[in-house]
Design an enzyme around this catalytic site. Structure first.
Site, PDB file in Angstrom:
ATOM      1  N   LYS A 108       0.853  -1.191   0.000  1.00 37.39           N
ATOM      2  CA  LYS A 108       0.000   0.000   0.000  1.00 37.39           C
ATOM      3  C   LYS A 108       0.884   1.234   0.000  1.00 37.39           C
ATOM      4  O   LYS A 108       1.536   1.547   0.991  1.00 37.39           O
ATOM      5  CB  LYS A 108      -0.906   0.045   1.226  1.00 37.39           C
ATOM      6  CG  LYS A 108      -1.949   1.169   1.108  1.00 37.39           C
ATOM      7  CD  LYS A 108      -2.578   1.568   2.415  1.00 37.39           C
ATOM      8  CE  LYS A 108      -1.771   2.587   3.193  1.00 37.39           C
ATOM      9  NZ  LYS A 108      -1.674   3.896   2.542  1.00 37.39           N
TER      10      LYS A 108
ATOM     11  N   GLU B 169       9.886   0.859  10.782  1.00 36.59           N
ATOM     12  CA  GLU B 169      10.957   1.847  10.695  1.00 36.59           C
ATOM     13  C   GLU B 169      10.268   3.172  10.945  1.00 36.59           C
ATOM     14  O   GLU B 169       9.504   3.647  10.114  1.00 36.59           O
ATOM     15  CB  GLU B 169      11.605   1.756   9.317  1.00 36.59           C
ATOM     16  CG  GLU B 169      13.002   2.310   9.282  1.00 36.59           C
ATOM     17  CD  GLU B 169      12.998   3.745   8.836  1.00 36.59           C
ATOM     18  OE1 GLU B 169      12.931   4.618   9.742  1.00 36.59           O
ATOM     19  OE2 GLU B 169      13.026   3.985   7.634  1.00 36.59           O
TER      20      GLU B 169
ATOM     21  N   CYS C  84      13.033  10.531   8.162  1.00 32.61           N
ATOM     22  CA  CYS C  84      13.081   9.986   9.501  1.00 32.61           C
ATOM     23  C   CYS C  84      14.483  10.113  10.070  1.00 32.61           C
ATOM     24  O   CYS C  84      14.698  10.053  11.262  1.00 32.61           O
ATOM     25  CB  CYS C  84      12.637   8.534   9.493  1.00 32.61           C
ATOM     26  SG  CYS C  84      13.473   7.580   8.242  1.00 32.61           S
TER      27      CYS C  84
ATOM     28  N   GLU D  53       9.241  14.911  17.068  1.00 36.02           N
ATOM     29  CA  GLU D  53       9.757  14.864  15.702  1.00 36.02           C
ATOM     30  C   GLU D  53       8.993  15.893  14.867  1.00 36.02           C
ATOM     31  O   GLU D  53       7.775  15.875  14.807  1.00 36.02           O
ATOM     32  CB  GLU D  53       9.553  13.464  15.115  1.00 36.02           C
ATOM     33  CG  GLU D  53      10.191  13.321  13.747  1.00 36.02           C
ATOM     34  CD  GLU D  53      10.043  11.921  13.164  1.00 36.02           C
ATOM     35  OE1 GLU D  53       9.036  11.262  13.453  1.00 36.02           O
ATOM     36  OE2 GLU D  53      10.940  11.508  12.410  1.00 36.02           O
TER      37      GLU D  53
END
Lengths: 643, 502
Positions: free
Chosen positions: B204, B280, B306, B403
């Site tokens: 996906k 991840e 990331c 983040e």
């Protein structure tokens, strides 16, 4: 400022030209610069294009009229050159002597290659090939050393190295017809190996943990010598050189004297693929000269050899005395095959026959002794003989042929002598044992029974189509194991039984590098291959057949030379064979489809066309990872102390 | 010559301008449907969703929206493709490798087109897409193509009457949920090892960026993969993504994205069929000392990495100089149309991300960090955010902990090594970190002490397909890339033979 302006102006006016920094810096005066620049504009900056002097042949005979262009000179430092002393020798098609030659010269105008007309050679001669001398070896090693130490190869990152090999594999595929190889496809697998030579980091125990760091890095050895056997020349070549190159080494390769042509074609393709000059060097020539010099050469760091055990010893000695070069040996065998009464009889008959007769027995892993359980012994033998009678002996180029000629006359003579010895010592010659009554070096498929352990034929390798059968008592597993292991060799072995427990028990106890269970000759997977005991050491890749030293000349059809060479302590076995991974099966397939047109390979390999005995084929081969690490890489330990 | 294709920006400017690849003009996007069984399907629900160009806000095209029913179809196809007698299952490993090599060659053939699609769909500069995303994808495919026939088991010595072997077998059907920041590259990180090990996959792509994945569907078919081996279901996380995570027929799910969603996926995996999970996730990556490289670390891909270096710890004696030079460098960043080769900084991916980043920047201002550069949107009604630099950031501030996933560089100062290691490790995340120093002792001791899956020494974003990548702590689960990733896509089977006493 002037330079900047000049560069800008060049950019503006000649947009298509690419200049590197060094182009500008290395041309220190305006004059130099303009010269360089004009050359660039003309496209003359490329390295000199490879000029190949070809021998062109057209193969006829049931094969499409295909043109084959073959280089025939030494390949040193990226160039095809005559041997330094200008000598050359004939390479010969050993097919049946009386048949009219299947080869004739022809001309095909091609750019940048000058065509050599082949004069009417005596029958069977394919062409003349340069005969490398000691001086040529020294030049080739110097080129390989230079390429390793200061050429682009040494600085290249593994990915680019891999890409070049990948490209080479593609080129080989493109020229498959000419090369008659399936190895080309498979050497593609090497592509990413270049990236997979992992070192390790190792925690070490010190009084103060974590204050030391140790890691290993795998590095190429340097210049490697590879010598290719005659029985599977191209397969060995692609396999060994690919792994050797993937690891970052440079190489000097000596094809067997009788089969130099595909190796030289390979050299040509390597140039097209863009492998830098000096990385691959190919020297056709004799074992006694070229092979010996390779073993003695102080700048070679590793030598791989496939051949007979006595010559292997001599090579190892030379390697030790010269510069302690690493050596890997794949030598002779007298591989035992144990057939239990609970086996699948059909399979045992079929595979048992192929274990002996495949490639006319010229196969280093050939089953040298069969041990058959008493209760099925007679049935087994009668079925084998029945099958042998159905085998079609004949022209190897004919696809329906099951059994071709031996490699050369001296070998045939030795086989006949071998059979005589067997009869003299009291073994029962049940079938064959004679030369076939037809021109050429054909030997009847032969079966001996009642062979006792002390007999010559029970101990020595025949390297021919001779089945040596002994009985063992019903149920005496440990007894037969002891007899099977009572040999100085330990290359391969086999067991046929339906009982998995027995198969495991026996396979654990057989002293051999490979144990085939309910099959034989199945060496095509990525599994390592090599011998126990005096069958050699260094798994895989090890194999290069130098019939070197004394050996090579006698492989050629020069009876005079042969006589001279055979005086030495030659074991009955000729060249060992079948290096490793590459499967004889895949070989057969590949050769059948593509070899014939080339004829150059056919000269040696045509007889492989023995499809009847082919077990299932996967046709893939591959270089196991462990080869690289074990054979073509050295570990370098680095310790860093902290604080 | 720098390694092309490693995730470093600035590579492009080493190539003469005349040689730079140019974007392709795209009139109409060809592949917008659901890819199942090597065929294109419309969604069961009949729904479609628009995918936008973040640089302009325009709709690029409408894409078929996969939901649970479509995922079911894809899983059925993947399941049929991995039956014991299927073409894929029976295929010899080297042949699997050849197919992956072929796919790599096809991606290379379509490199410009794919880079253009990626740039349009994500807003990342075209050249970065071309050199990083595409080159990286090609390398990943070649690398795992090579592994296909080198995945060895072992034979294990056990008690005398036993023979014991291990076999590494495919897990089965692997779900992959792909993020929007590196849509194609992240897809390859999952697809290549999964196929190399012999699995079948249901992928996906992110709803923001489905286009390159769908193009790959067409290449999968062209390369000659058997039907059902690769299935691609564009759709939303809460529907199609959730269906994959909780599907009873899927044996493994790999996800790259936020830590928050990662937790949901692991939960769904546990509740459904205990499928294997690799994650991840996010990072709040510390970067210790240094100068110029950091900027690439913090601002690369508009900060939407990331791996973004979002906490930069600078030793006090070089602190002022570092801040000054960071600002100088930030000024050189060229904001503009992602398809323009001069551009080094594009728009954020969507409105939601844009607002989140602006909110965090505002919080930084409020909580007392010193705004040195940027700090707001570029123009009005666009998704562009200025490269932003905060100094004097304190560990307690939101911008120090959360983040940001945007172009925001937070600069901290520190005095001692001990102190900076503690502060760097004081995070729920543990993805990557970096140390810039000329002292070998310090490099090694700090790299040993940092709690992250990767430590870069004197470099940043130095990704290689040969080396494993993944996070400590809440940055993830498992490793991608390198030989290590093979373990994430294979089951180990122990085969033990008992021998009779003979």
């Amino acid at each position: 400022m002037d330079v900047v302006r000049l560069v800008e102006e060049v950019k503006q006016k000649c947009a298509g030209v690419q200049l590197q920094n060094e182009d500008v810096y290395m041309a220190t005066t305006f004059h130099d610069f303009i010269q360089m620049f004009v050359r660039k504009l003309r496209g003359e900056d490329q390295e000199e294009e490879l000029v190949v002097d070809y021998v062109s042949l057209t193969a006829t005979r049931e094969v499409n009229n295909m043109m084959v262009n073959m280089p025939y000179q030494c390949f040193i430092d990226g160039k095809f050159e005559d041997a330094e002393n200008g000598k050359s020798y004939d390479t010969i098609n050993p097919t049946d002597g009386s048949v009219s030659p299947s080869i004739y010269p022809s001309v095909r105008p091609s750019i940048r290659s000058s065509i050599r007309f082949i004069q009417p050679f005596p029958l069977q001669v394919i062409c003349k090939v340069s005969y490398a001398s000691v001086a040529d070896v020294d030049r080739a090693v110097a080129a390989a050393k230079e390429a390793f130490d200061s050429g682009p190869w040494g600085r290249m990152n593994p990915r680019d190295r891999g890409s070049l090999l990948y490209k080479l594999a593609d080129l080989m595929e493109e020229h498959q017809e000419e090369l008659a190889t399936i190895e080309s496809i498979d050497s593609g697998a090497v592509y990413t190996l270049a990236l997979k030579t992992h070192g390790k980091t190792i925690p070490i125990n010190q009084a103060r943990p974590n204050r030391n760091l140790t890691f290993t890095k795998k590095e190429p050895l340097g210049v490697c010598a590879i010598v290719i056997p005659w029985n599977y020349p191209l397969m060995m070549l692609a396999w060994k050189s690919a792994a050797c190159l993937a690891a970052g080494n440079t190489l000097v390769l000596k094809p067997a004297q009788v089969t130099p042509l595909t190796a030289l074609k390979f050299a040509e393709l390597s140039v097209k693929a863009g492998i830098p000059k000096g990385v691959i060097n190919i020297l056709p020539g004799s074992g006694g000269m070229v092979g010996q010099r390779l073993a003695d050469h102080p700048d070679i760091r590793k030598l791989g050899f496939t051949g007979s055990t006595p010559i292997g010893k001599q090579i190892m000695k030379s390697c030790a005395l010269s510069n302690l070069k690493k050596v890997s040996l794949e030598l002779g065998g007298k591989s035992p095959l144990i057939i239990f009464s609970d086996c699948d009889m059909d399979k045992a008959v079929r595979m048992g026959m192929s274990s002996v007769f495949f490639n006319k027995g010229e196969n280093c892993i050939a089953a040298g002794r069969l041990f058959v359980e008493e209760s099925i012994h007679d049935e087994y033998i009668s079925r084998v003989v029945e099958e042998i009678k159905k085998m079609k002996i004949g022209d190897p180029l004919d696809r329906s042929t099951d059994h071709g000629p031996q490699n050369h006359k001296a070998h045939l003579d030795k086989l006949l002598e071998y059979c005589e010895t067997g009869v003299k010592e009291g073994a029962t010659l049940l079938y064959g044992g004679k030369q076939v009554d037809r021109p050429g070096f054909f030997m009847e498929p032969t079966v001996f029974t009642d062979v006792e352990d002390h007999m010559f034929i029970a101990k020595e390798e025949s390297f021919g189509p001779v089945m040596v059968v002994s009985k063992f008592k019903d149920g005496d597993v440990d007894g037969v194991l002891q007899r099977a292991n009572d040999t100085e060799y330990g290359l391969a072995s086999g067991v046929f039984t339906r009982d998995i427990s027995k198969a495991m028990y026996v396979s654990e106890r057989l002293e051999a590098g490979t144990v085939f269970v309910n099959t034989y000759n199945k060496t095509d997977v990525a599994s390592p291959f090599g011998g126990f005991k005096q069958s050699g050491f260094g798994k895989d890749l090890a194999c290069h057949s130098i019939e070197e030293d004394a050996g090579n000349d006698r492989l050629v059809d020069h009876p005079e030379e042969l006589a001279a060479d055979i005086e030495g302590p030659q074991p009955p076995q000729e060249n060992a064979a079948m290096g490793s991974e590459p499967s004889p099966n895949s070989d057969i397939l590949g050769l059948r489809g593509t070899l014939q047109p080339t004829l150059l390979l056919a000269s040696l390999l045509q007889d492989l066309d023995a499809g009847l005995f082919v077990p299932s084929v996967s046709g893939q081969l591959e270089v196991p990872l462990c080869d690289l690490s074990d054979v073509f890489l050295r570990l370098r330990l680095r310790r860093l102390l902290l604080f | 010559m720098a390694q092309r294709g490693t995730t470093r920006n600035g590579v492009a400017d080493k190539i003469p301008a005349s040689d730079l690849p140019q974007p392709v003009k795209i009139q109409r996007v060809r592949y917008t449907k659901i890819f199942i069984n090597n065929e294109w399907h419309t969604s069961v629900s009949g729904r479609m969703f628009p995918t936008l160009n973040p640089a302009t806000g325009d709709t690029i095209c409408e894409v078929q929206e996969a939901d649970k029913e479509d995922v079911d179809k894809a899983v059925a196809a993947a399941k049929a493709a991995i039956q014991l007698d299927s073409a894929w299952r029976k295929m010899e490993p080297p042949r699997r490798g050849r197919l992956l090599h072929k796919l790599a060659d096809l991606v290379e053939r379509d490199q410009k087109l794919l880079a253009t699609l990626e740039s349009l769909d994500t807003g990342k500069p075209f050249l970065q897409a071309f050199f990083t995303d595409l080159e990286g994808s090609i390398k990943t495919l070649h690398y795992y193509a090579g592994w296909a026939d080198k995945i060895h088991g072992k034979s294990v010595p056990v008690d005398e009457t036993f023979v014991c072997l291990t076999r590494h077998e495919p897990i089965g059907i692997c779900g992959a949920i792909i993020p929007w920041n590196f849509p194609l590259l992240m897809l390859m990180w999952k697809l290549a090892p999964a196929l190399s090990c012999g699995n079948t996959v249901v992928i996906k792509p992110a709803e923001q960026t489905p286009l390159t994945a769908l193009h790959i569907g067409s290449l999968i078919k062209e390369a000659g993969f058997p039907a059902g081996v690769v299935n691609i279901v564009p759709g939303f996380g809460s529907t199609a993504g959730a269906a994959i995570a909780s599907h009873e027929g899927i044996d493994k799910v790999a996800f790259t994205g936020s830590t928050e969603v990662g937790q949901l996926i692991k939960e769904a995996a546990a509740k459904s069929n205990l499928k294997r999970v690799t994650l991840e996730l996010g990072g709040k990556n510390p970067c210790i000392l240094a100068v110029e490289e950091i900027q690439k670390g913090a601002f690369y891909n508009q900060g939407q990495c990331c791996t973004a270096a979002s906490r930069v710890f600078v030793q006090d004696r070089i602190y002022e100089e570092f801040v000054r030079r960071s600002i100088e460098n930030a000024k050189k960043i060229v904001i503009g149309d992602p398809l323009d080769p001069q551009t080094t900084h594009g728009p954020q991916i969507d409105q939601q991300q844009f607002e989140k980043i602006i909110d965090l920047i505002e919080s930084g201002k409020k909580e007392g960090a010193k705004l040195e550069y940027g700090g707001g949107a570029v123009g009005e009604k666009s998704l562009f955010i200025q490269p932003t630099i905060f100094s004097e950031v304190k560990d307690s501030m939101r911008i120090a902990k959360e983040e940001i996933f945007g172009p925001v560089l937070c600069i901290f100062s520190f005095k001692s090594k001990q102190e900076v290691i503690e502060r760097a490790n004081n995070s729920q995340y543990g993805l990557v970190s970096a140390v810039f120093t000329t002292s070998m002792d310090r490099a090694l001791s700090v790299s040993g002490a940092l709690e992250t899956g990767t430590v870069w020494i004197n470099c940043y974003n130095a990704m290689h397909v040969q080396t494993p990548f993944g996070g400590y702590k809440m940055s993830g689960n498992g490793r991608e890339l390198g030989e290590y990733a093979l373990a994430e896509y294979s089951e180990v089977k122990t085969v033990t033979f008992k021998m009779n006493d003979s």
